[in-house]
Write a protein that holds these residues in place. Structure first.
Motif, PDB file in Angstrom:
ATOM      1  N   ALA A   6       1.033  -1.213   0.052  1.00 37.17           N
ATOM      2  CA  ALA A   6      -0.033   0.107  -0.046  1.00 37.17           C
ATOM      3  C   ALA A   6       0.891   1.231  -0.135  1.00 37.17           C
ATOM      4  N   MET A  12      -7.683   0.582   3.474  1.00 36.52           N
ATOM      5  CA  MET A  12      -6.487  -0.277   4.247  1.00 36.52           C
ATOM      6  C   MET A  12      -7.030  -1.340   4.866  1.00 36.52           C
ATOM      7  N   LEU A  59      -7.892  -4.095   2.407  1.00 35.18           N
ATOM      8  CA  LEU A  59      -6.801  -4.862   2.012  1.00 35.18           C
ATOM      9  C   LEU A  59      -6.219  -6.077   2.991  1.00 35.18           C
TER      10      LEU A  59
END
Ligand code: ASP
Ligand code: MG
Length: 405
Positions: free
Chosen positions: A54, A66, A69
């Motif tokens: 990231a 985030m 992810l």
């Protein structure tokens, strides 16, 4: 039927072979007459790798994405583990945090579990399945988004699930044999503890002992779920974390933490309300402050130092500088090279002279103390980062923690 919740950390599911070993252990546990729920972390270092990835894509923070992810990491290990268990001819089903009904607050990256519905977990168990739940993640009913619980959060998932299901034990399988009197990497003579109280473990975890996430110990204490920390590499008995221990130790262990940094605000005018003007905006910015020391004031001004996680240092520094300007302080300094060493033991509250002995040992090892904070069962000192090994080894020897009790 007794219910066992087993949590496996990243190293325990690091590759295909390890995943098959975890499957075999879960199957054996079920065959010996238990309902089994398994909570998994992401494989190996994959959470770190996703974070790095990231940061290569963007320098900015994207809290919601985030979490989308990072929750993928646990999804991979849970699905692979379910396949490996089914290969034993045993039914299995993997569930994401949200499918398992793990409800959290809405803060991305550090959400807190506020409740667990758990009906799909119960249904799976009733069907004779080994139910696998992705650790570290949940779902905010407020925002309808996926959240994560903070690093190490699978421990919290496991203990909270164990509490909800009224499990008989929550087993935390890891790459070490249990909880030690000090980090064995720094102190080769460190001893594995047979048992430790929730209260002591909470202090050890908050003081940097990485083996259990502090919040998971809080769940254990609140709902009285016995936690067994043990190695996933062999079947040996590890360390029991529970309400009452057989023996009360004066000192149970030494913990250390090198993940913090120190911020000092110089020349703060000594008048009511100024500390509030510094710490309120820090809290609003989501910075969690650990130790705070205010020095004696001289000539109407004083210095205030505090420690924060190094990952929050940039925010803390920016906020502290704004606050310092607003309150007319002289300036702000940051210090990256610190470490915190802590002595923990429930018996120290009834014992005189522990602090004096601790400070004497540190001085005998040439270690300077920069900040001190205490709880009834813990004494922590901030020292130079380079002194951490000498401090931990010195205290472990000085309090004879490696010797058989
Ligand atoms: N995978 C997450 C982490 O690395 C959660 C966990 O392992 O407990 O922090
Ligand atoms: Mg962990």
């Amino acid at each position: 039927m007794p219910i066992v919740v087993q949590k496996y950390g990243g190293t325990s599911v690091a590759d295909a072979e390890r995943i098959r070993a975890v499957a075999a252990r879960a199957v054996t546990t079920q065959k010996s007459g238990n309902d089994v729920v398994v909570v998994v972390s992401a494989m190996g270092k994959s959470t770190d790798e996703l974070i790095t990835l990231a940061s290569e894509v963007t320098p900015n923070s994207h809290p919601r994405e985030m979490d989308m992810l990072l929750t993928a990491g646990e999804r991979i290990s849970m699905a692979l583990l379910a396949m490996a268990i089914e290969d034993h001819g045993i039914g299995s089903m993997s569930l994401t945090g949200s499918q398992a009904g793990i409800l959290t607050t809405e803060e991305h990256g550090h959400a807190e579990i506020i409740g667990i519905r758990g009906d799909r977990v119960r249904e799976g168990l009733a069907e004779g399945k080994v139910v696998i739940v992705a650790g570290f993640q949940g779902f905010s009913p407020e925002t309808r988004d996926v959240t994560t619980l903070g690093r190490g959060g699978s421990d919290a998932t496991a203990v909270a699930l164990a509490a909800t299901l009224q499990a008989d034990v929550c087993e935390i399988y890891t790459d070490v044999d249990g909880v030690f009197t000090a980090d064995p990497r720094l102190v080769p003579g460190a001893k594995k503890l047979k048992e430790i109280s929730f209260e002591e473990m909470l202090e050890m975890a908050a003081a940097g002992a990485g083996v259990l996430m502090a919040r998971s110990v809080e769940f254990g204490r609140r709902y009285n779920v016995p936690i067994h920390v043990r190695s996933s590499f062999h079947g040996g008995v590890g360390t029991w974390v529970k309400e009452e221990t057989m023996e009360e130790a004066i000192i149970r262990g030494v913990a250390h933490d090198v993940s913090e940094a120190k911020v000092t605000v110089h020349g703060v005018p000594d008048s009511p309300g100024l500390a509030a003007q510094l710490f309120e905006p820090l809290a609003e910015a989501g910075v969690s402050v650990d130790m705070i020391v205010q020095n004696v004031s001289r000539d109407g001004v004083t210095d205030i130092s505090f420690t924060v996680a190094r990952s929050e240092l940039n925010t803390a520094e920016t906020v502290a500088k704004l606050a310092a300007d607003a309150i007319g302080a002289a300036g702000v300094d940051v210090d990256h090279n610190i470490a915190k060493v802590s002595l923990v033991g429930a018996g120290m509250k009834d014992e005189l002279g522990i602090a004096g002995k601790m400070f004497r040992i540190l001085s005998d090892h040439g270690v300077n103390i920069e900040m001190i904070s205490t709880s009834p069962i813990r004494i922590s000192c901030v020292v130079r980062g380079d002194d951490v090994a000498a401090a931990v080894q010195g205290l472990h020897d000085g309090f004879a923690l490696g010797e058989e009790s």
